[in-house]
Scaffold this active site. Sequence first.
Site, PDB file in Angstrom:
ATOM      1  N   ARG A  74       0.863  -1.188   0.000  1.00 17.41           N
ATOM      2  CA  ARG A  74       0.000   0.000   0.000  1.00 17.41           C
ATOM      3  C   ARG A  74       0.894   1.231   0.000  1.00 17.41           C
ATOM      4  NH1 ARG A  74      -5.032  -1.961   1.261  1.00 17.41           N
ATOM      5  NH2 ARG A  74      -5.169  -3.641   2.804  1.00 17.41           N
ATOM      6  N   HIS A 134       3.074  -9.694   0.718  1.00 17.60           N
ATOM      7  CA  HIS A 134       2.759  -8.784   1.817  1.00 17.60           C
ATOM      8  C   HIS A 134       4.002  -8.374   2.604  1.00 17.60           C
ATOM      9  CE1 HIS A 134       0.726  -7.784   5.787  1.00 17.60           C
ATOM     10  NE2 HIS A 134       0.021  -7.068   4.942  1.00 17.60           N
ATOM     11  N   ARG A 263      -4.315  -7.066  18.901  1.00 14.75           N
ATOM     12  CA  ARG A 263      -5.176  -5.896  18.737  1.00 14.75           C
ATOM     13  C   ARG A 263      -6.573  -6.250  18.226  1.00 14.75           C
ATOM     14  NH1 ARG A 263      -6.526  -3.801  13.580  1.00 14.75           N
ATOM     15  NH2 ARG A 263      -4.334  -3.749  12.996  1.00 14.75           N
TER      16      ARG A 263
END
Length: 409
Positions: A74, A134, A263
């Site tokens: 990204r 990734h 998280r």
Amino acid sequence: MKLLEIKDFEPLKLDVRSPVLAASWLPGNDIFQCLKSRDIFLHHPYESYDPVIALIEQAATDPDVLTIKQTLYRTATNSRVISALIAAAENGKNVTVVVELKARFDEARNIERAGELVRAGVQLIYGVKGLKTHCKSTLVVRKEGDELKRYTHFGTGNYNEVTARIYTDISYMTSREEYGSEAAQLFNALTGGVKLRKMRTLTVAPFYLRKQLLGLIRNEIGFAEKGKPAAIDIKVNSLQDEQIIEELYKASGAGVKIRLNVRGICCLQPGIKKISKNIDVTALVDRYLEHARVLSFHNGGNPRVFISSADLMKRSLDKRVELMVEIKDEVSRARLQGILDGHFKDNSQAYTLESDGTYRRLKPKKDKKAFRAQDHFYHLAVKDAGQVPSTEDMRLMPHRPPSQLDVSK
């Protein structure tokens, strides 16, 4: 993001916190000279992303740099990273980029920027067959005298200077040859179809990461069964993989002390008698999105500490190209352990997962002070940096006259 840009609502917004520049690199300094003398460890967003950008931008214009290789997942809308890669190709560098076109929500942007890179002469690889790429890695090869010197960056977050201000992530930059050599092997596999061998400092999914993680957990089980101290500290976004969870249950049963900071999704149930009584699970929700993946294994008193792009999920371990990096530099390793300890110490913004699957908000006990991990890391970064603000956030605030200024006085 656009809501934050609306004016006249300042009292409703959080106080501005500018990332600080780590003392290991300052604007104008030669990033390559800095990395020759020391590794650079950065804890974002408390510490600025500028040194990472500097590595790529300086490499783009340095006449001694021959090659730049990078993975992109990204990127920011007006990415300085991509602009630097384009400039590097136009300056005659050999630039290779592995871009993941299937990055969720960012498909259109990645396709558009991929076209720009191709037009500039960048060798572009659209990921690899059957897997999502990734991992986060950069390799710069520079000619220094009669030798070729490799410089590397590994991260837990994307090469995105915007999210680097609101996600917590780790960057590790080094000129150590073992990291450079293994990064070169990784890129050879990604771009040339070369068979990837097992490496010493880098562990790659889907080939070796699951096996390595299971081996590290079983190693702690071995210490516990011999009556020696054994402990595992892990911070990730998600824990869902069944085999990893089963192995953590076995470790708990053997007496390994396990602390998990997850998280998001956590499919492990802590605190169950005879199954997971030695496992504590917390989650931290605060102003920054917790995104860093950090793993620490006691290893008989000689801790092994890692950063990773991967969560403990089946898709991450079996269906993605992910990277776990062992951090051997003592200073960086100590900082990572401090980051883990800070998250487990939080009693202001943290939640603990109960054995029935519910979460309970932690509160300071009467005899203890409130501890907020993200505040602690910010103040620590400011102290360590000598309060050097990030250049991207320095503003000159002009004095404006009142709306009705009496010029006759």
